[in-house]
Scaffold this active site. Structure first.
Site, mmCIF file in Angstrom:
data_model
loop_
_atom_site.group_PDB
_atom_site.id
_atom_site.type_symbol
_atom_site.label_atom_id
_atom_site.label_comp_id
_atom_site.label_asym_id
_atom_site.label_seq_id
_atom_site.Cartn_x
_atom_site.Cartn_y
_atom_site.Cartn_z
ATOM 1 N N GLN A 234 -32.789 -14.535 10.307
ATOM 2 C CA GLN A 234 -33.880 -13.677 9.837
ATOM 3 C C GLN A 234 -35.152 -13.882 10.655
ATOM 4 O O GLN A 234 -35.927 -12.939 10.858
ATOM 5 C CB GLN A 234 -34.147 -13.901 8.346
ATOM 6 C CG GLN A 234 -34.569 -15.300 7.947
ATOM 7 C CD GLN A 234 -33.395 -16.202 7.626
ATOM 8 O OE1 GLN A 234 -32.296 -15.985 8.106
ATOM 9 N NE2 GLN A 234 -33.649 -17.227 6.807
ATOM 10 N N SER B 16 -25.070 -29.522 22.863
ATOM 11 C CA SER B 16 -25.574 -30.357 23.952
ATOM 12 C C SER B 16 -24.439 -31.004 24.735
ATOM 13 O O SER B 16 -23.343 -31.237 24.213
ATOM 14 C CB SER B 16 -26.497 -31.433 23.384
ATOM 15 O OG SER B 16 -27.143 -32.133 24.420
ATOM 16 N N ASP C 246 -35.854 -35.556 28.226
ATOM 17 C CA ASP C 246 -36.004 -34.865 26.943
ATOM 18 C C ASP C 246 -37.438 -34.876 26.453
ATOM 19 O O ASP C 246 -37.894 -33.927 25.813
ATOM 20 C CB ASP C 246 -35.124 -35.540 25.885
ATOM 21 C CG ASP C 246 -33.748 -34.913 25.793
ATOM 22 O OD1 ASP C 246 -33.508 -33.901 26.458
ATOM 23 O OD2 ASP C 246 -32.904 -35.466 25.050
ATOM 24 N N ASN D 149 -28.866 -22.885 15.386
ATOM 25 C CA ASN D 149 -27.460 -22.984 15.018
ATOM 26 C C ASN D 149 -26.708 -21.723 15.443
ATOM 27 O O ASN D 149 -27.251 -20.845 16.119
ATOM 28 C CB ASN D 149 -27.319 -23.254 13.516
ATOM 29 C CG ASN D 149 -27.895 -22.114 12.673
ATOM 30 O OD1 ASN D 149 -28.080 -20.993 13.133
ATOM 31 N ND2 ASN D 149 -28.184 -22.414 11.421
ATOM 32 N N GLU E 254 -24.948 -29.628 31.251
ATOM 33 C CA GLU E 254 -26.364 -29.476 30.896
ATOM 34 C C GLU E 254 -27.173 -30.636 31.475
ATOM 35 O O GLU E 254 -28.190 -30.433 32.141
ATOM 36 C CB GLU E 254 -26.486 -29.436 29.379
ATOM 37 C CG GLU E 254 -27.910 -29.305 28.872
ATOM 38 C CD GLU E 254 -27.997 -29.424 27.363
ATOM 39 O OE1 GLU E 254 -29.049 -29.043 26.812
ATOM 40 O OE2 GLU E 254 -27.035 -29.910 26.733
ATOM 41 N N HIS E 255 -26.736 -31.865 31.211
ATOM 42 C CA HIS E 255 -27.383 -33.073 31.736
ATOM 43 C C HIS E 255 -26.377 -33.852 32.576
ATOM 44 O O HIS E 255 -25.241 -34.061 32.142
ATOM 45 C CB HIS E 255 -27.855 -33.990 30.599
ATOM 46 C CG HIS E 255 -28.659 -33.313 29.533
ATOM 47 N ND1 HIS E 255 -28.102 -32.892 28.346
ATOM 48 C CD2 HIS E 255 -29.973 -33.002 29.472
ATOM 49 C CE1 HIS E 255 -29.048 -32.340 27.589
ATOM 50 N NE2 HIS E 255 -30.186 -32.391 28.254
ATOM 51 N N TYR F 20 -38.536 -20.311 18.631
ATOM 52 C CA TYR F 20 -37.813 -20.764 17.454
ATOM 53 C C TYR F 20 -37.622 -22.277 17.541
ATOM 54 O O TYR F 20 -37.078 -22.782 18.524
ATOM 55 C CB TYR F 20 -36.445 -20.079 17.347
ATOM 56 C CG TYR F 20 -35.730 -20.446 16.067
ATOM 57 C CD1 TYR F 20 -35.956 -19.721 14.896
ATOM 58 C CD2 TYR F 20 -34.860 -21.529 16.010
ATOM 59 C CE1 TYR F 20 -35.329 -20.071 13.712
ATOM 60 C CE2 TYR F 20 -34.235 -21.886 14.837
ATOM 61 C CZ TYR F 20 -34.475 -21.155 13.683
ATOM 62 O OH TYR F 20 -33.869 -21.511 12.502
ATOM 63 N N HIS G 131 -26.460 -35.383 18.670
ATOM 64 C CA HIS G 131 -27.072 -34.084 18.383
ATOM 65 C C HIS G 131 -26.224 -33.238 17.448
ATOM 66 O O HIS G 131 -26.740 -32.565 16.551
ATOM 67 C CB HIS G 131 -27.264 -33.295 19.682
ATOM 68 C CG HIS G 131 -28.593 -33.512 20.330
ATOM 69 N ND1 HIS G 131 -29.789 -33.174 19.736
ATOM 70 C CD2 HIS G 131 -28.916 -34.009 21.549
ATOM 71 C CE1 HIS G 131 -30.783 -33.468 20.554
ATOM 72 N NE2 HIS G 131 -30.285 -33.982 21.647
ATOM 73 N N GLN H 255 -26.582 -37.939 23.434
ATOM 74 C CA GLN H 255 -26.310 -36.512 23.263
ATOM 75 C C GLN H 255 -25.266 -36.268 22.180
ATOM 76 O O GLN H 255 -25.316 -35.253 21.479
ATOM 77 C CB GLN H 255 -25.852 -35.899 24.585
ATOM 78 C CG GLN H 255 -26.906 -35.961 25.669
ATOM 79 C CD GLN H 255 -28.257 -35.432 25.197
ATOM 80 O OE1 GLN H 255 -28.406 -34.248 24.903
ATOM 81 N NE2 GLN H 255 -29.242 -36.311 25.108
ATOM 82 N N HIS I 2 -34.373 14.683 44.851
ATOM 83 C CA HIS I 2 -35.086 13.611 45.535
ATOM 84 C C HIS I 2 -35.647 14.099 46.860
ATOM 85 O O HIS I 2 -36.801 13.846 47.212
ATOM 86 C CB HIS I 2 -34.150 12.418 45.781
ATOM 87 C CG HIS I 2 -33.873 11.582 44.577
ATOM 88 N ND1 HIS I 2 -33.300 12.071 43.437
ATOM 89 C CD2 HIS I 2 -34.088 10.245 44.341
ATOM 90 C CE1 HIS I 2 -33.163 11.096 42.554
ATOM 91 N NE2 HIS I 2 -33.635 9.976 43.080
ATOM 92 N N GLU J 268 -26.640 11.267 49.468
ATOM 93 C CA GLU J 268 -26.161 10.864 48.152
ATOM 94 C C GLU J 268 -26.079 12.030 47.178
ATOM 95 O O GLU J 268 -25.852 11.839 45.975
ATOM 96 C CB GLU J 268 -27.054 9.752 47.589
ATOM 97 C CG GLU J 268 -27.011 8.493 48.457
ATOM 98 C CD GLU J 268 -27.727 7.314 47.850
ATOM 99 O OE1 GLU J 268 -28.481 7.507 46.862
ATOM 100 O OE2 GLU J 268 -27.528 6.191 48.351
#
Length: 425
Positions: free
Chosen positions: A183, A229, A353, A206, A319-320, A121, A254, A251, A412, A407
């Site tokens: 979707q 971010s 990046d 998003n 993250e960074h 995506y 973003h 950042q 088994h 067990e």
């Protein structure tokens, strides 16, 4: 930019909203409609939210060729070089299986195979991201994924961005669809008349995309639930305030929910960075987004010693994480929790990046405590293989049966005991 002293008891982790009840209900409805109505639902949602009536969901080869022809030749070469760097880095992540053989003829092994298909995506909206195409597709290709699909929301003209299509062209991906939002995630997970379902979905989006990925997980694999971010910068008095401020804003621009944090031992640097943030915001094209992020999720923490900053960074698990200090490499060795670490003045976060080759799909919301960047490992399966010879069975049958009965699993035990030495001969 707000400032405070680092002190015991201050928690640097933040809780990011993961969607409200109305958003979740909307996502569930979208998924249900796509499963029930397939392409029809995709066309209706595209008309409703993207404002365009499409003749075809799939991007044809002519559209790709025309996008590449329009694309700036220098930028095309830049993307190609970035792709080569990314491929080189990820080639080192290839894994081979192994086989452990025993004297009795038995063996246990691990077989490494690629997943069959992956759907990427690529966000649209306020910006288009050719780099996301490179970062998601290349690890899958290196892993050996046979079918790779791209989906991205179309613009008002019914087309995807030239940059996204140019990146797809560079990588040889021809299955590209003009579908965005929850979707698109539903279509990739369950399939429609036009879009065949995939085994794994990767890529950011998003809140609706994130919620949709959470909903379909289990029916299909996903990479992660990506939050806004984040960047943290550890800096001492050797750092330049204008450079640190620029990195924090890289950042913040973003998303209004993006986080930008400075950890420093220098009050002088802290004051200078705060002033630089204000100055640089004045001319930043995405000023309103970055300003909101800085106001609501920006902070400067001042500590007495580098050890305090390192402990704070490990708690934050950003993250960074940039380290701009006199002995940056030594400090980096002590970092345990970060999606990616950028060492030294010239390792600005955008280097990772776009161009260094490391992956920019990284864990957010402090999940770097237990998760990793997107990689070849995300597109492979490790399958256990067992071969027991007759001699191995004879040597171990009683032991296995006893463990099974321990067990309470008589079936088994009987499954092992049903194979007799006499039958084998």
């Amino acid at each position: 930019m707000k400032q405070t002293k680092l002190a015991a008891g201050i928690s640097l982790r933040r809780t990011v909203a993961e969607g409200n009840a109305a958003q979740l209900a909307a996502v569930k409805e979208i998924i249900q409609q796509v499963r029930a109505s397939g392409d029809q639902a995709l066309h209706e949602y595209t008309a409703k939210w993207d404002g365009v009536e499409l003749d075809s969901l799939r991007v044809n080869q002519t559209e790709i060729d025309e996008a590449v022809a329009r694309f700036d030749p220098q930028l095309l070469e830049d993307l190609k070089e970035a792709a080569a760097n990314i491929r080189s880095y990820h080639e080192s992540q290839k894994q081979e299986g192994y086989k452990n053989e025993k004297a009795d003829g038995s063996y246990v092994a691990q077989r490494v195979t690629a997943i069959g298909s992956a759907g990427l995506y690529v966000p649209g909206g306020t910006a288009a991201y050719p780099s996301s195409v490179l970062m998601n597709v290349i690890p899958a290709q290196v892993a050996g994924v046979r079918r790779i699909v791209i989906t991205s929301p179309p613009g008002k003209d019914g087309a995807l961005s030239d940059g996204v299509l140019a990146a797809a062209h560079i990588l040889g991906v021809v299955e590209v669809y003009k579908v965005g939002g929850a979707q698109a995630i539903a279509a990739l997970a369950y399939g429609t008349e036009t879009i065949q379902a995939v085994d794994k979905i990767t890529g950011p989006g998003n809140v609706f995309v994130a919620l949709a990925k959470r909903e379909v997980y289990g029916d299909v694999a996903i990479d992660m639930i990506a939050g806004p971010s984040e960047i943290a910068v550890i800096a001492d008095d050797t750092a330049f305030a204008d450079e640190v401020a620029a990195d924090l804003l890289s950042q913040a621009e973003h998303d209004p929910m993006a986080s930008a944090i400075l950890l420093t031992t220098s009050e002088q640097l802290a004051d200078a960075v705060s002033k630089e943030i204000d100055r640089q915001l004045e001319t930043l094209p995405r000023q309103s987004i970055a300003a909101q992020a800085i106001q609501e999720h920006g902070m400067i923490y001042i500590g007495e010693m580098m050890g305090e900053l390192i402990r704070a960074a490990n708690e934050l698990a950003p993250e960074h994480l940039e380290i701009i200090a006199a002995d940056a490499e030594a400090a980096a060795e002590k970092i345990e929790n970060a999606g990616a670490i950028f060492i030294g003045r010239y390792s600005s976060e955008p280097v990772g990046d776009y161009f260094a080759g490391t992956n920019h799909v990284l864990p957010t919301n402090s999940t770097a405590r237990f998760s990793s960047a997107l990689s070849v490992y995300d597109f492979i399966k490790r399958t256990s293989v067992v071969y027991y010879s007759e001699q191995a069975w004879h040597n171990n049958e009683a032991k296995i049966a006893r463990l099974a009965r321990l067990e309470g699993l008589e079936g088994h035990a009987r499954a092992v005991e049903s194979r007799s030495w006499e039958k084998g001969n």
